[in-house]
Design an enzyme around this catalytic site. Sequence first.
Site, PDB file in Angstrom:
ATOM      1  N   ARG A  19      67.569 -43.703 -31.602  1.00  0.00           N
ATOM      2  CA  ARG A  19      66.677 -43.991 -32.727  1.00  0.00           C
ATOM      3  C   ARG A  19      67.537 -44.273 -33.952  1.00  0.00           C
ATOM      4  NH1 ARG A  19      68.127 -40.199 -35.404  1.00  0.00           N
ATOM      5  NH2 ARG A  19      67.068 -41.074 -37.189  1.00  0.00           N
ATOM      6  N   GLY A  20      66.858 -44.714 -35.035  1.00  0.00           N
ATOM      7  CA  GLY A  20      67.614 -45.126 -36.221  1.00  0.00           C
ATOM      8  C   GLY A  20      67.871 -46.626 -36.098  1.00  0.00           C
ATOM      9  N   ALA A  21      67.627 -47.335 -37.190  1.00  0.00           N
ATOM     10  CA  ALA A  21      67.637 -48.799 -37.145  1.00  0.00           C
ATOM     11  C   ALA A  21      68.934 -49.390 -36.567  1.00  0.00           C
ATOM     12  CB  ALA A  21      67.349 -49.346 -38.541  1.00  0.00           C
ATOM     13  N   ARG A  80      59.979 -51.365 -30.518  1.00  0.00           N
ATOM     14  CA  ARG A  80      59.620 -50.756 -31.812  1.00  0.00           C
ATOM     15  C   ARG A  80      59.528 -51.883 -32.847  1.00  0.00           C
ATOM     16  NH1 ARG A  80      62.546 -45.397 -33.632  1.00  0.00           N
ATOM     17  NH2 ARG A  80      60.553 -45.164 -34.701  1.00  0.00           N
ATOM     18  N   GLN A  91      63.331 -35.319 -37.967  1.00  0.00           N
ATOM     19  CA  GLN A  91      64.684 -35.882 -37.867  1.00  0.00           C
ATOM     20  C   GLN A  91      65.652 -35.193 -38.830  1.00  0.00           C
ATOM     21  OE1 GLN A  91      61.899 -37.757 -37.823  1.00  0.00           O
ATOM     22  NE2 GLN A  91      62.202 -39.699 -36.776  1.00  0.00           N
ATOM     23  N   ASP A 123      64.997 -48.980 -42.691  1.00  0.00           N
ATOM     24  CA  ASP A 123      64.752 -49.649 -41.408  1.00  0.00           C
ATOM     25  C   ASP A 123      64.566 -51.150 -41.573  1.00  0.00           C
ATOM     26  OD1 ASP A 123      63.792 -46.708 -41.070  1.00  0.00           O
ATOM     27  OD2 ASP A 123      64.194 -47.500 -39.068  1.00  0.00           O
ATOM     28  N   ASN A 176      61.301 -47.410 -45.010  1.00  0.00           N
ATOM     29  CA  ASN A 176      62.047 -46.312 -44.385  1.00  0.00           C
ATOM     30  C   ASN A 176      61.046 -45.285 -43.868  1.00  0.00           C
ATOM     31  OD1 ASN A 176      64.631 -45.105 -43.729  1.00  0.00           O
ATOM     32  ND2 ASN A 176      64.176 -43.567 -45.284  1.00  0.00           N
ATOM     33  N   LYS A 177      61.548 -44.232 -43.311  1.00  0.00           N
ATOM     34  CA  LYS A 177      60.723 -43.195 -42.686  1.00  0.00           C
ATOM     35  C   LYS A 177      59.591 -42.739 -43.609  1.00  0.00           C
ATOM     36  CE  LYS A 177      60.988 -41.980 -39.353  1.00  0.00           C
ATOM     37  NZ  LYS A 177      60.132 -42.595 -38.297  1.00  0.00           N
TER      38      LYS A 177
HETATM   39  O1  MRU Z   1      61.905 -43.354 -36.417  1.00  0.00           O
HETATM   40  P1  MRU Z   1      63.388 -43.279 -36.596  1.00  0.00           P
HETATM   41  O2  MRU Z   1      63.930 -41.909 -36.411  1.00  0.00           O
HETATM   42  O3  MRU Z   1      64.102 -44.314 -35.762  1.00  0.00           O
HETATM   43  O4  MRU Z   1      63.595 -43.667 -38.112  1.00  0.00           O
HETATM   44  C1  MRU Z   1      64.866 -43.662 -38.678  1.00  0.00           C
HETATM   45  C2  MRU Z   1      64.858 -43.844 -40.133  1.00  0.00           C
HETATM   46  O5  MRU Z   1      63.828 -44.035 -40.742  1.00  0.00           O
HETATM   47  C3  MRU Z   1      66.173 -43.876 -40.813  1.00  0.00           C
HETATM   48  O6  MRU Z   1      66.081 -43.347 -42.102  1.00  0.00           O
HETATM   49  C4  MRU Z   1      66.573 -45.355 -40.903  1.00  0.00           C
HETATM   50  O7  MRU Z   1      66.582 -45.943 -39.620  1.00  0.00           O
HETATM   51  C5  MRU Z   1      67.890 -45.555 -41.468  1.00  0.00           C
HETATM   52  S1  MRU Z   1      69.055 -45.112 -40.255  1.00  0.00           S
HETATM   53  C6  MRU Z   1      70.589 -45.401 -40.719  1.00  0.00           C
END
Ligand code: MRU
Length: 366
Positions: free
Chosen positions: A53-55, A90, A203, A243, A253-254
């Site tokens: 996970r994470g962009a 996603r 997270q 993201d 973002n999240k």
């Molecule tokens: O749903 P996730 O855990 O994949 O979301 C991740 C985030 O929102 C992070 O803050 C974002 O991807 C930046 S990661 C370097």
Amino acid sequence: MKVNGKHYRSLWWDDAEGALQIIDQRWLPHDFRVQAVRTMQDYADAIVQMRVRGAPLIGATAAYGMALAMAEDPSDANMDAAWSHLDQTRPTAINLRWALNRCQAALRPLAEADRAAAALRLAHEIADEDVEINRRIGENGLAIIREIAARKPAGEPVRLLTHCNAGWLATVDWGTATSPMYQAFDAGIPLHVWVDETRPRNQGAMTAWELGSHGIPHKYIVDNAGGHLMQHGLVDMVIVGTDRTTRRGDVCNKIGTYLKALAARDNGVPFYVALPSPTIDWTVDDGVAEIPIEERSDFEVTHVQGRTTGRDIDTVQVAPEGTAGGNPAFDVTPNRLVTGLITERGVCEASSEGLAAMFPDMARLG
Ligand code: MRU
């Protein structure tokens, strides 16, 4: 970064096994499990289930997925099928499509016989580039932290607040928002990080685990604590990941990031976003109107996973039986609330002009 003294990236290629190795993030921070990804369906499932996970990390994973597809069948038809299969996993983080498009553009002109090897090389390249981008984001963010530290009484920590996990686990290494923290700490600047737990999937617990492994002082706080801490002068800077950031600098973002930005603005706290260039979507201007927001299962809201006092990992129900949950996974912070974008090339204003001046070679007017 290090886990129990051993250096890890969040994914790596195992030549002997001929397979990608990932850290199954569903079990973190309680259990560190490494697993191999071997089939196209497994790649898609790993992204959907948030084992990765994470962009930036899902972008790199998708590139390795393309490499597998080309090893299995290097035809144009299979390349297109792999693109669609992975792209559907996603919807919000643009790094996924960025990586797939980059692979497709590089591989399409090649003879079929050359595609498998070229695709694997490209996946390695994308992973290595991510590490370097994040290292540089760290250097550029360090300069900001250094300035804040210089204005404080000697020895007093710079107090940062972050949301979600934009750490090394969300990238191939370093993290985006955490890279300045690691570099500032290693440079001897006293730090304290407020880590939002980041419901529903928490997270923030992974961020706390990362920071703890590096020895960075931090406290894990509920998502609603940030405004209060800012009102009481206990936050010097907010730094989050992204993201997808639009060409005018709106930051997706999240979920919950927007509320932090509002509280930061109301309290005069600088709100920075760590932004790797592959996370910029040059085709989108208005983030609120145009970015697709992933709607995830309500189970993530009505239930919580954690470690029991018996030290097993288990899931418990929080909401009453039959309660419907709503689970938008991301939100958009309009550019007017963003103090600056910390990119691998430097820090710029969150605006069309700021981003175009920083990335004249990439900027598109849409
Ligand atoms: O749903 P996730 O855990 O994949 O979301 C991740 C985030 O929102 C992070 O803050 C974002 O991807 C930046 S990661 C370097």
